[in-house]
Design an enzyme around this catalytic site. Sequence first.
Site, mmCIF file in Angstrom:
data_model
loop_
_atom_site.group_PDB
_atom_site.id
_atom_site.type_symbol
_atom_site.label_atom_id
_atom_site.label_comp_id
_atom_site.label_asym_id
_atom_site.label_seq_id
_atom_site.Cartn_x
_atom_site.Cartn_y
_atom_site.Cartn_z
ATOM 1 N N GLU A 109 -1.524 71.373 17.076
ATOM 2 C CA GLU A 109 -2.700 71.390 16.209
ATOM 3 C C GLU A 109 -3.968 71.708 17.003
ATOM 4 O O GLU A 109 -4.890 72.354 16.486
ATOM 5 C CB GLU A 109 -2.821 70.053 15.487
ATOM 6 N N GLU A 129 6.196 65.489 13.419
ATOM 7 C CA GLU A 129 5.608 64.262 12.878
ATOM 8 C C GLU A 129 6.496 63.566 11.850
ATOM 9 O O GLU A 129 6.595 62.332 11.852
ATOM 10 C CB GLU A 129 4.232 64.560 12.262
#
Length: 250
Positions: A109, A129
């Site tokens: 990210e 995640e």
Amino acid sequence: MSGPLRIEEREDRVVVTLDRPEKRNAIDADLVDALHGVCAMLERDPRLLLLTGGTDGIFAAGADIEQLRARGRLDALAAINMGLFERIRRLPMPSLAAIDGPALGGGAELAYACDLRICTPRAFFGQPEVRLGIVAGAGACFRLPALIGEGLAKELLFTGRRVLAEEALAIRLVNRVVATPAELLPIGHAVLDEIAQASPLAVRLTKLAVDAPAGAHPHLDLVSQAVLFEDDEKRARMTAFLERRRPNAG
């Protein structure tokens, strides 16, 4: 004790190297604070940014899981990583992530928050995640679809599958793959050198326009062009072009 970043300032750019090798450059609170400091510097004095983990086979292996495990709902709402990555995205001048090795979770990210990405053949990307019981909550859920399309982004977000360098280039997650780690930073600088040849104000306003929401167009484009049409550098560059000479030549 050294900090989590190595920072090199140049006239037209800042080179930032993540420097937590013992933690595989995992993004912890200290690293977040240090990167906020870099953002503050670039907001005061707009320059290009080259962000890297170096060429030792690691970019950032995600958020610091020990710290992440201890966070509660108020920490999530505080947007600790999201706030940083949004700030990087909004920097006045372009940023480039130079990636060698894994860019996973928050590390991926962080790379997505940069305007451009280049990597080595041993780089790979992934959003694990959901396998840890959380969402990719620092930008991947909206930046990844914008970069590679909704269907493929959903596959990667739902499965946590890793994307190797060759596939990353094919799906345009990265702008280019360099041949060897030794070429990563020189080519990163070469890309920034090309940008640095342009009008800084034109580059800055182009970045602002490209990153603007759909509702800002065409108004922002027209206002940006109006500002540039009155800029002395525009006149100098166009005069140089018409006279078949480079800007700032004798």
